[in-house]
Design a protein around this motif. Structure first.
Motif, mmCIF file in Angstrom:
data_model
loop_
_atom_site.group_PDB
_atom_site.id
_atom_site.type_symbol
_atom_site.label_atom_id
_atom_site.label_comp_id
_atom_site.label_asym_id
_atom_site.label_seq_id
_atom_site.Cartn_x
_atom_site.Cartn_y
_atom_site.Cartn_z
ATOM 1 N N LEU A 81 36.433 61.925 97.365
ATOM 2 C CA LEU A 81 36.346 62.722 96.149
ATOM 3 C C LEU A 81 34.884 63.075 95.953
ATOM 4 O O LEU A 81 34.005 62.208 96.047
ATOM 5 C CB LEU A 81 36.858 61.951 94.935
ATOM 6 C CG LEU A 81 38.358 61.693 94.878
ATOM 7 C CD1 LEU A 81 38.697 60.766 93.709
ATOM 8 C CD2 LEU A 81 39.134 62.994 94.775
ATOM 9 N N LEU A 82 34.620 64.346 95.698
ATOM 10 C CA LEU A 82 33.281 64.808 95.351
ATOM 11 C C LEU A 82 33.261 64.877 93.828
ATOM 12 O O LEU A 82 34.035 65.631 93.228
ATOM 13 C CB LEU A 82 33.001 66.168 95.970
ATOM 14 C CG LEU A 82 33.242 66.291 97.482
ATOM 15 C CD1 LEU A 82 32.960 67.707 97.958
ATOM 16 C CD2 LEU A 82 32.421 65.285 98.250
ATOM 17 N N PRO A 88 36.017 63.569 89.144
ATOM 18 C CA PRO A 88 36.410 64.129 90.441
ATOM 19 C C PRO A 88 36.580 65.644 90.339
ATOM 20 O O PRO A 88 37.363 66.131 89.531
ATOM 21 C CB PRO A 88 37.735 63.439 90.747
ATOM 22 C CG PRO A 88 37.709 62.181 89.954
ATOM 23 C CD PRO A 88 36.971 62.546 88.694
ATOM 24 N N TRP A 89 35.817 66.363 91.144
ATOM 25 C CA TRP A 89 35.869 67.819 91.156
ATOM 26 C C TRP A 89 36.562 68.366 92.390
ATOM 27 O O TRP A 89 37.246 69.376 92.324
ATOM 28 C CB TRP A 89 34.467 68.404 91.092
ATOM 29 C CG TRP A 89 33.834 68.378 89.732
ATOM 30 C CD1 TRP A 89 34.416 67.997 88.547
ATOM 31 C CD2 TRP A 89 32.504 68.762 89.409
ATOM 32 N NE1 TRP A 89 33.518 68.116 87.522
ATOM 33 C CE2 TRP A 89 32.327 68.588 88.015
ATOM 34 C CE3 TRP A 89 31.433 69.224 90.154
ATOM 35 C CZ2 TRP A 89 31.144 68.870 87.365
ATOM 36 C CZ3 TRP A 89 30.239 69.515 89.504
ATOM 37 C CH2 TRP A 89 30.101 69.335 88.118
ATOM 38 N N VAL A 90 36.370 67.703 93.531
ATOM 39 C CA VAL A 90 36.915 68.203 94.794
ATOM 40 C C VAL A 90 37.441 67.032 95.611
ATOM 41 O O VAL A 90 36.780 65.993 95.720
ATOM 42 C CB VAL A 90 35.833 68.963 95.611
ATOM 43 C CG1 VAL A 90 36.344 69.348 96.992
ATOM 44 C CG2 VAL A 90 35.351 70.197 94.858
ATOM 45 N N PHE A 91 38.633 67.200 96.160
ATOM 46 C CA PHE A 91 39.178 66.274 97.148
ATOM 47 C C PHE A 91 38.871 66.877 98.513
ATOM 48 O O PHE A 91 39.157 68.060 98.741
ATOM 49 C CB PHE A 91 40.687 66.115 96.967
ATOM 50 C CG PHE A 91 41.364 65.437 98.125
ATOM 51 C CD1 PHE A 91 41.262 64.069 98.302
ATOM 52 C CD2 PHE A 91 42.086 66.184 99.052
ATOM 53 C CE1 PHE A 91 41.889 63.451 99.379
ATOM 54 C CE2 PHE A 91 42.711 65.575 100.132
ATOM 55 C CZ PHE A 91 42.611 64.195 100.293
ATOM 56 N N GLY A 173 39.504 69.137 87.256
ATOM 57 C CA GLY A 173 38.228 68.785 86.634
ATOM 58 C C GLY A 173 37.108 69.740 87.017
ATOM 59 O O GLY A 173 36.214 70.013 86.218
ATOM 60 N N PHE A 174 37.170 70.272 88.237
ATOM 61 C CA PHE A 174 36.159 71.234 88.678
ATOM 62 C C PHE A 174 36.264 72.522 87.874
ATOM 63 O O PHE A 174 35.270 73.043 87.383
ATOM 64 C CB PHE A 174 36.299 71.541 90.167
ATOM 65 C CG PHE A 174 35.534 72.763 90.577
ATOM 66 C CD1 PHE A 174 34.168 72.712 90.749
ATOM 67 C CD2 PHE A 174 36.181 73.985 90.749
ATOM 68 C CE1 PHE A 174 33.440 73.847 91.091
ATOM 69 C CE2 PHE A 174 35.473 75.127 91.092
ATOM 70 C CZ PHE A 174 34.100 75.054 91.263
ATOM 71 N N TRP A 175 37.476 73.053 87.751
ATOM 72 C CA TRP A 175 37.644 74.332 87.045
ATOM 73 C C TRP A 175 37.233 74.195 85.595
ATOM 74 O O TRP A 175 36.658 75.118 85.012
ATOM 75 C CB TRP A 175 39.073 74.843 87.204
ATOM 76 C CG TRP A 175 39.418 75.082 88.641
ATOM 77 C CD1 TRP A 175 40.309 74.382 89.397
ATOM 78 C CD2 TRP A 175 38.849 76.060 89.528
ATOM 79 N NE1 TRP A 175 40.329 74.867 90.686
ATOM 80 C CE2 TRP A 175 39.442 75.896 90.797
ATOM 81 C CE3 TRP A 175 37.888 77.053 89.376
ATOM 82 C CZ2 TRP A 175 39.128 76.686 91.898
ATOM 83 C CZ3 TRP A 175 37.560 77.852 90.474
ATOM 84 C CH2 TRP A 175 38.176 77.660 91.712
#
Length: 185
Positions: A81-82, A88-91, A173-175
């Motif tokens: 996870l980034l 967490p924004w990106v898997f 969460g990223f969006w």
């Protein structure tokens, strides 16, 4: 991996000429620079990598095809996870053939919480293939992030006989952070 991981049919990976994606999303999905660096900037430097799993496993059919491996091949996989601002924004899932993982000087299993993206973008010997996108099957995501319709991108990085396939799924969460960027510290 759960059994349904292998039973889900492969998504249709689309190339950059697909116009069904919103322009703001396209900017992130088709950006050819380091996603790690861009996320770090968005997070105001508050960026971290959380390793979920890594090791040898049977690769998915779409991964074998992209790496030009026989179906059912074993490879090394790393899932992380980034996270920006502790969210967490990106898997991200990176895979390579077993023989490439064992023969490369990249020491992939020793990455720990370091960014693979930094390694790829700091090593000019890697050539990046075209970016493809899809709506990632929710069953392939960690259980706490299984949402239908999330956009993902992937591309293959090649250096001699080493081929790494990197897929990145933009989580909800990223969006949210993109719409309401975190305050700079």
């Amino acid at each position: 991996m759960p059994a349904e991981f292998f039973e889900t049919s492969s998504p249709l990976w689309l190339e950059q000429n697909d116009t069904t994606v919103h322009r703001g999303a396209r900017d992130w999905l088709f950006d050819e620079g380091s996603l790690t660096r861009r996320l770090t900037d968005l997070a105001g430097g508050r960026f971290a990598i959380q390793v979920l799993e890594e090791g040898f496993e049977v690769l998915r059919a779409d991964e074998c095809e992209a790496l030009e491996l026989p179906a059912g091949s074993t490879g090394w996989a790393r899932e992380v996870l980034l996270c920006g601002v502790d969210t967490p924004w990106v898997f991200a899932r990176t895979v390579t053939a077993r023989q490439a993982a064992e023969a490369t000087d990249l020491e992939l299993p020793a990455l720990g919480n370091r960014s693979l993206g930094d390694l790829l973008f700091d090593n000019s010997a890697f050539l990046r293939g075209p970016i493809e996108i899809c709506q990632y099957p929710s069953q392939w995501l960690p259980e706490t992030h299984q949402v239908e319709g999330l956009w993902a991108r992937r591309s293959r990085f090649d250096r001699d006989e080493t081929h790494l396939l990197v897929a990145e799924v933009f989580l909800t969460g990223f969006w949210g952070a993109l719409m309401f960027p975190p305050a700079k510290p």
